[in-house]
Design a protein around this motif. Sequence first.
Motif, short mmCIF file in Angstrom:
data_model
loop_
_atom_site.label_atom_id
_atom_site.label_comp_id
_atom_site.label_asym_id
_atom_site.label_seq_id
_atom_site.Cartn_x
_atom_site.Cartn_y
_atom_site.Cartn_z
N ILE A 287 -8.94 4.77 -0.11
CA ILE A 287 -8.67 5.31 1.45
C ILE A 287 -8.38 4.12 2.49
CG2 ILE A 287 -10.39 6.08 3.24
CD1 ILE A 287 -12.26 7.24 1.06
N LYS A 288 -7.37 4.03 3.27
CA LYS A 288 -6.87 3.36 3.78
C LYS A 288 -7.26 3.63 5.41
CE LYS A 288 -2.92 0.42 4.91
NZ LYS A 288 -1.40 0.00 4.74
N THR A 289 -7.84 2.60 6.18
CA THR A 289 -8.22 2.85 7.55
C THR A 289 -7.00 2.66 8.39
OG1 THR A 289 -10.59 2.00 7.07
CG2 THR A 289 -9.72 2.00 9.28
N ILE A 290 -6.79 3.56 9.30
CA ILE A 290 -5.39 3.33 10.22
C ILE A 290 -6.12 3.11 11.53
CG2 ILE A 290 -3.56 4.16 11.20
CD1 ILE A 290 -3.49 4.27 8.23
N TYR A 291 -6.20 1.94 11.99
CA TYR A 291 -6.86 1.30 13.09
C TYR A 291 -6.73 2.05 14.40
CZ TYR A 291 -8.09 -2.03 16.71
OH TYR A 291 -9.01 -2.65 17.82
N GLN A 292 -7.78 2.51 15.01
CA GLN A 292 -7.96 3.52 16.08
C GLN A 292 -7.62 4.97 15.88
OE1 GLN A 292 -6.44 1.27 19.32
NE2 GLN A 292 -8.28 0.31 19.71
N ARG A 293 -7.25 5.43 14.53
CA ARG A 293 -6.54 6.87 14.40
C ARG A 293 -7.40 7.51 13.49
NH1 ARG A 293 -2.06 6.80 17.30
NH2 ARG A 293 -0.93 4.87 17.71
N GLY A 294 -7.69 6.60 12.39
CA GLY A 294 -8.44 7.59 11.39
C GLY A 294 -8.31 7.10 9.80
N TYR A 295 -7.91 7.85 8.88
CA TYR A 295 -7.82 7.35 7.48
C TYR A 295 -6.80 8.07 6.88
CZ TYR A 295 -12.70 5.77 8.49
OH TYR A 295 -13.71 4.81 9.15
N ARG A 296 -6.48 7.40 5.55
CA ARG A 296 -5.50 8.10 4.87
C ARG A 296 -5.71 7.83 3.37
NH1 ARG A 296 -0.61 6.20 6.90
NH2 ARG A 296 -0.50 4.55 5.70
N LEU A 297 -6.06 8.75 2.38
CA LEU A 297 -5.93 8.79 1.07
C LEU A 297 -4.72 8.44 0.51
CD1 LEU A 297 -8.10 8.74 -1.38
CD2 LEU A 297 -7.49 11.27 -1.83
N GLU A 298 -4.68 7.32 -0.22
CA GLU A 298 -3.24 7.03 -0.62
C GLU A 298 -3.55 6.79 -2.33
OE1 GLU A 298 -2.08 3.28 0.97
OE2 GLU A 298 -1.65 4.13 2.94
N SER A 299 -2.38 7.51 -2.88
CA SER A 299 -2.39 7.12 -4.50
C SER A 299 -1.58 5.99 -4.73
CB SER A 299 -1.46 8.24 -4.92
OG SER A 299 -1.01 8.17 -6.47
N MET A 300 -2.28 5.13 -5.49
CA MET A 300 -1.80 3.70 -5.87
C MET A 300 -0.57 3.88 -6.91
SD MET A 300 -3.77 2.11 -4.04
CE MET A 300 -3.33 0.66 -4.56
N GLN A 301 -0.40 4.98 -7.68
CA GLN A 301 0.69 5.26 -8.35
C GLN A 301 1.99 5.46 -7.82
OE1 GLN A 301 -2.22 7.04 -8.90
NE2 GLN A 301 -2.90 5.87 -10.88
N HIS A 302 1.88 5.97 -6.48
CA HIS A 302 3.05 6.49 -5.71
C HIS A 302 2.63 5.81 -4.20
CE1 HIS A 302 4.34 9.12 -8.77
NE2 HIS A 302 2.93 9.48 -8.68
N PRO A 303 3.08 4.43 -4.12
CA PRO A 303 2.54 3.77 -2.75
C PRO A 303 3.10 4.44 -1.45
CG PRO A 303 3.22 2.34 -4.48
CD PRO A 303 3.61 3.72 -5.00
N GLN A 304 2.34 4.73 -0.49
CA GLN A 304 2.94 5.32 0.69
C GLN A 304 3.34 4.16 1.70
OE1 GLN A 304 2.23 8.66 1.43
NE2 GLN A 304 1.43 8.57 -0.64
N VAL A 305 4.31 4.79 2.47
CA VAL A 305 5.27 3.85 3.31
C VAL A 305 4.87 4.46 4.67
CG1 VAL A 305 7.38 3.29 4.20
CG2 VAL A 305 7.01 3.42 1.59
N ASP A 306 4.21 3.67 5.69
CA ASP A 306 4.13 4.09 6.91
C ASP A 306 5.32 4.68 7.77
OD1 ASP A 306 1.21 3.49 6.61
OD2 ASP A 306 1.75 1.50 7.20
N SER A 307 5.08 5.49 8.43
CA SER A 307 6.14 6.06 8.90
C SER A 307 6.69 5.58 10.38
CB SER A 307 5.85 7.79 9.28
OG SER A 307 4.49 7.62 9.96
N SER A 308 5.92 4.70 11.00
CA SER A 308 6.33 4.30 12.38
C SER A 308 5.71 2.72 12.53
CB SER A 308 5.89 5.30 13.49
OG SER A 308 4.43 4.97 13.54
N SER A 309 6.67 1.99 13.39
CA SER A 309 6.15 0.76 13.75
C SER A 309 4.80 0.61 14.16
CB SER A 309 7.04 0.12 14.66
OG SER A 309 7.15 0.73 15.84
N ASP A 310 4.21 1.79 15.13
CA ASP A 310 2.88 1.68 15.73
C ASP A 310 2.10 1.65 14.60
OD1 ASP A 310 4.09 1.76 18.32
OD2 ASP A 310 3.75 3.72 18.51
N ILE A 311 2.07 2.77 13.41
CA ILE A 311 1.20 2.41 12.30
C ILE A 311 1.09 1.32 11.51
CG2 ILE A 311 0.47 3.85 10.42
CD1 ILE A 311 1.36 6.39 11.58
N ARG A 312 2.42 0.82 11.36
CA ARG A 312 2.39 -0.51 10.60
C ARG A 312 1.48 -1.51 11.31
NH1 ARG A 312 7.94 1.12 9.57
NH2 ARG A 312 8.68 -0.23 11.51
#
Length: 246
Positions: free
Chosen positions: A213-238
């Motif tokens: 479970i990854k915490t997205i600062y001031q926004r919420g959470y995202r469950l990520e599969s470690m077999q298929h790494p997620q790539v953040d979709s915007s510079s704001d989220i990064r």
Amino acid sequence: MRIALLEDEYEQAQHVQSMLSERGHHCDTFPTGQAFLSAVLHRSYDLLILDWQIPDMTGIDVLESVRAQLNWVVPVVFLTQRDSEADVVRALDAGADDYLAKPARAAELVARINALARRSNPDSEKEVLKYGPFEVNTQRRTITLHGDELTLTDKDFDLTLFLFQNQGRLLTREMLLERVWGLAREINTRTVDTHMSRLRRRLGLNPENGFRIKTIYQRGYRLESMQHPQVDSSSDIRETDRAANA
């Protein structure tokens, strides 16, 4: 469902919003492509409805931006006066899931939205769901890890199932309160944070078990599969992710 509507004609936007609200959906309306994209890329919606002709860009431009930047594959419906075969083909080729001509008929619009919701979540009616070493039994309301049943409260189960069914998607605290706690707005969002912290421990959400479970600062959470790494979709989220992990 949480729906974002791109429509620059105020009366039309209010009409569609009213139709959807009367049938239990939450609909936010946006008059420009930029306002729509800003909301969609930083909030959580279950479905998008796009007009083609808007003041600052075309609906096709908006769709292409959504598909390029959003790592969550959200269903998209075009609702527009343009109804030629060439327009329909162009929209579908660009990534739209359905296409309706104005004026929208309430029953048809809602039926198509419901059909897309079912197709976008094919596991929703299955009794047993498998996510790596986790097995979720939706009838018995149990979750096992490597065959061992976990000790969870009813709310823990609901939250876990919602996370697994929305892997890779940014889930805001407000959305989690609405979907898991039943729109209990009087509950402080710290309730979500407390449950997330507990789930990390109880579920063993770590690289060894294939999820985090990854915490997205001031926004919420995202469950990520470690077999298929997620790539953040915007510079704001990064940037917000780095701040959260600092």
